[in-house]
Design a protein around this motif. Sequence first.
Motif, PDB file in Angstrom:
ATOM      1  N   ARG A   8       0.846  -1.188   0.000  1.00  0.00           N
ATOM      2  CA  ARG A   8       0.000   0.000   0.000  1.00  0.00           C
ATOM      3  C   ARG A   8       0.882   1.239   0.000  1.00  0.00           C
ATOM      4  N   VAL A   9       0.474   2.239  -0.766  1.00  0.00           N
ATOM      5  CA  VAL A   9       1.156   3.526  -0.723  1.00  0.00           C
ATOM      6  C   VAL A   9       0.117   4.617  -0.546  1.00  0.00           C
ATOM      7  N   ASP A  10       0.479   5.605   0.236  1.00  0.00           N
ATOM      8  CA  ASP A  10      -0.361   6.774   0.443  1.00  0.00           C
ATOM      9  C   ASP A  10       0.397   7.969  -0.128  1.00  0.00           C
ATOM     10  N   PRO A  11       0.029   8.418  -1.336  1.00  0.00           N
ATOM     11  CA  PRO A  11       0.746   9.524  -1.969  1.00  0.00           C
ATOM     12  C   PRO A  11       0.653  10.833  -1.189  1.00  0.00           C
ATOM     13  N   THR A  12      -0.423  11.019  -0.430  1.00  0.00           N
ATOM     14  CA  THR A  12      -0.604  12.253   0.330  1.00  0.00           C
ATOM     15  C   THR A  12       0.405  12.367   1.466  1.00  0.00           C
ATOM     16  N   THR A  13       0.570  11.280   2.222  1.00  0.00           N
ATOM     17  CA  THR A  13       1.498  11.310   3.357  1.00  0.00           C
ATOM     18  C   THR A  13       2.885  10.777   2.991  1.00  0.00           C
ATOM     19  N   SER A  26      13.334   6.083   0.969  1.00  0.00           N
ATOM     20  CA  SER A  26      13.832   7.425   0.678  1.00  0.00           C
ATOM     21  C   SER A  26      12.829   8.106  -0.259  1.00  0.00           C
ATOM     22  N   ARG A  27      13.027   9.378  -0.498  1.00  0.00           N
ATOM     23  CA  ARG A  27      12.134  10.136  -1.375  1.00  0.00           C
ATOM     24  C   ARG A  27      12.067   9.509  -2.781  1.00  0.00           C
ATOM     25  N   LYS A  28      13.208   9.203  -3.372  1.00  0.00           N
ATOM     26  CA  LYS A  28      13.248   8.627  -4.713  1.00  0.00           C
ATOM     27  C   LYS A  28      12.702   7.198  -4.721  1.00  0.00           C
ATOM     28  N   GLU A  29      12.984   6.427  -3.676  1.00  0.00           N
ATOM     29  CA  GLU A  29      12.441   5.066  -3.590  1.00  0.00           C
ATOM     30  C   GLU A  29      10.918   5.118  -3.571  1.00  0.00           C
ATOM     31  N   PHE A  30      10.365   6.035  -2.756  1.00  0.00           N
ATOM     32  CA  PHE A  30       8.914   6.176  -2.700  1.00  0.00           C
ATOM     33  C   PHE A  30       8.370   6.576  -4.067  1.00  0.00           C
ATOM     34  N   ASP A  31       9.011   7.556  -4.702  1.00  0.00           N
ATOM     35  CA  ASP A  31       8.557   8.019  -6.015  1.00  0.00           C
ATOM     36  C   ASP A  31       8.583   6.895  -7.044  1.00  0.00           C
ATOM     37  N   LEU A  32       9.611   6.038  -6.987  1.00  0.00           N
ATOM     38  CA  LEU A  32       9.713   4.911  -7.907  1.00  0.00           C
ATOM     39  C   LEU A  32       8.585   3.911  -7.663  1.00  0.00           C
TER      40      LEU A  32
END
Length: 113
Positions: A8-13, A26-32
Amino acid sequence: MIEVQDVRVDPTTRRAWRGGRELSLSRKEFDLVHALIARAGSVVTREELMRDVWGVTFWTSSKTIDVHLGWVRRKLGDDPRRPYLISTIRGRGLRFETNVDADLDASVQEPIA
C-alpha cells in the motif's frame, strides 16, 4: 491510497506498507514505487520513470533506475532473481504485478524495513 497485492502507498502522506509493516523509503524510492504501483499491470518505460521520478527527459545510463530498483526490491522483500512484485520486461521497462504467480514458492522472504 493505492493497494496492489499486499503493498500500500499513500501519496498524500508519502508512506508505504508491505502487509502490516511500514517501509522506510527514501524520497526517490517512494517516487519509484508510486510511479510503478499507480500503473500496476502496465509496463512503465525507463524514459517514463526518468521523467516522472527524476524529472529529466534524458540520461546517459539506466544504472540510476537499477540501483534504486535494487534498494526498493530489497525493502519490499522481492527477490530480484524471481521477482513477483516488480518485473523487468526486457527491452520495454518495469511492471508492478497485480497478482502473485500461483506457482511461486510459498516461502516468500520478509521485507526489510
